[in-house]
Design a protein around this motif. Structure first.
Motif, mmCIF file in Angstrom:
data_model
loop_
_atom_site.group_PDB
_atom_site.id
_atom_site.type_symbol
_atom_site.label_atom_id
_atom_site.label_comp_id
_atom_site.label_asym_id
_atom_site.label_seq_id
_atom_site.Cartn_x
_atom_site.Cartn_y
_atom_site.Cartn_z
ATOM 1 N N PHE A 72 0.830 -1.198 0.000
ATOM 2 C CA PHE A 72 0.000 0.000 0.000
ATOM 3 C C PHE A 72 0.872 1.258 0.000
ATOM 4 O O PHE A 72 0.657 2.174 -0.793
ATOM 5 C CB PHE A 72 -0.945 -0.012 1.202
ATOM 6 C CG PHE A 72 -1.647 1.286 1.447
ATOM 7 C CD1 PHE A 72 -2.691 1.698 0.633
ATOM 8 C CD2 PHE A 72 -1.258 2.112 2.489
ATOM 9 C CE1 PHE A 72 -3.330 2.908 0.850
ATOM 10 C CE2 PHE A 72 -1.892 3.320 2.717
ATOM 11 C CZ PHE A 72 -2.934 3.717 1.891
ATOM 12 N N LEU A 73 1.850 1.310 0.905
ATOM 13 C CA LEU A 73 2.732 2.482 0.977
ATOM 14 C C LEU A 73 3.479 2.679 -0.339
ATOM 15 O O LEU A 73 3.612 3.813 -0.824
ATOM 16 C CB LEU A 73 3.721 2.336 2.126
ATOM 17 C CG LEU A 73 3.135 2.416 3.534
ATOM 18 C CD1 LEU A 73 4.216 2.111 4.568
ATOM 19 C CD2 LEU A 73 2.487 3.768 3.797
ATOM 20 N N ASN A 74 3.951 1.597 -0.924
ATOM 21 C CA ASN A 74 4.633 1.685 -2.210
ATOM 22 C C ASN A 74 3.685 2.180 -3.311
ATOM 23 O O ASN A 74 4.037 3.046 -4.111
ATOM 24 C CB ASN A 74 5.217 0.318 -2.578
ATOM 25 C CG ASN A 74 6.059 0.375 -3.816
ATOM 26 O OD1 ASN A 74 7.065 1.066 -3.866
ATOM 27 N ND2 ASN A 74 5.635 -0.356 -4.835
ATOM 28 N N ASP A 75 2.467 1.653 -3.333
ATOM 29 C CA ASP A 75 1.483 2.016 -4.359
ATOM 30 C C ASP A 75 1.092 3.491 -4.310
ATOM 31 O O ASP A 75 0.768 4.085 -5.344
ATOM 32 C CB ASP A 75 0.221 1.155 -4.236
ATOM 33 C CG ASP A 75 0.438 -0.287 -4.662
ATOM 34 O OD1 ASP A 75 1.509 -0.603 -5.241
ATOM 35 O OD2 ASP A 75 -0.450 -1.115 -4.391
ATOM 36 N N ILE A 76 1.101 4.085 -3.118
ATOM 37 C CA ILE A 76 0.701 5.489 -3.029
ATOM 38 C C ILE A 76 1.906 6.440 -3.094
ATOM 39 O O ILE A 76 1.760 7.641 -2.894
ATOM 40 C CB ILE A 76 -0.157 5.785 -1.776
ATOM 41 C CG1 ILE A 76 0.598 5.504 -0.483
ATOM 42 C CG2 ILE A 76 -1.474 5.010 -1.842
ATOM 43 C CD1 ILE A 76 -0.157 5.955 0.773
ATOM 44 N N GLY A 77 3.076 5.877 -3.389
ATOM 45 C CA GLY A 77 4.213 6.722 -3.698
ATOM 46 C C GLY A 77 5.277 6.907 -2.644
ATOM 47 O O GLY A 77 6.226 7.658 -2.859
#
Length: 108
Positions: A72-77
């Motif tokens: 999730f953290l990776n997906d939102i940048g």
């Protein structure tokens, strides 16, 4: 939860060898309610090895929650987050990249 490294190592040594994780040194980082963590030193790199205890009172899949949150953290940048290297759901452990930092002593 057991705290000696030999107990955990016996559980995962074959997994580490299959991934060529032959470490030079290991240090215990923390033991919390949700996990037990070690720093693995390999060829001038560090990794975090995290074990998630089996808990009959709380059957939540902590390893899967950790993986989903990191994704999730990776997906939102977010970029300054640990990267999952490998994990084993059956044995309930994960190896992630190491991030240097300081322990938070007081939240203000």
């Amino acid at each position: 939860m057991r705290s000696d490294w030999n107990f955990f190592y016996e559980e995962i040594k074959d997994d580490l060898k299959q991934k060529n994780f032959v470490f030079e040194k290991i240090e215990e980082v923390s033991e919390g309610k949700n996990s037990k963590s070690f720093c693995l030193f390999l060829s001038k790199k560090k990794y975090l090895l995290k074990f998630f205890p089996r808990n009959e009172l709380n059957v939540r899949d902590r390893l899967n929650s950790e993986l989903k949150f990191l994704k999730f953290l990776n997906d939102i940048g977010y970029e300054n987050i640990p990267k999952p290297i490998f994990w084993n759901h059956k044995k309930k452990f994960i190896v992630i990249s190491w991030l240097d930092g300081k322990k938070i002593k007081k939240v203000t």
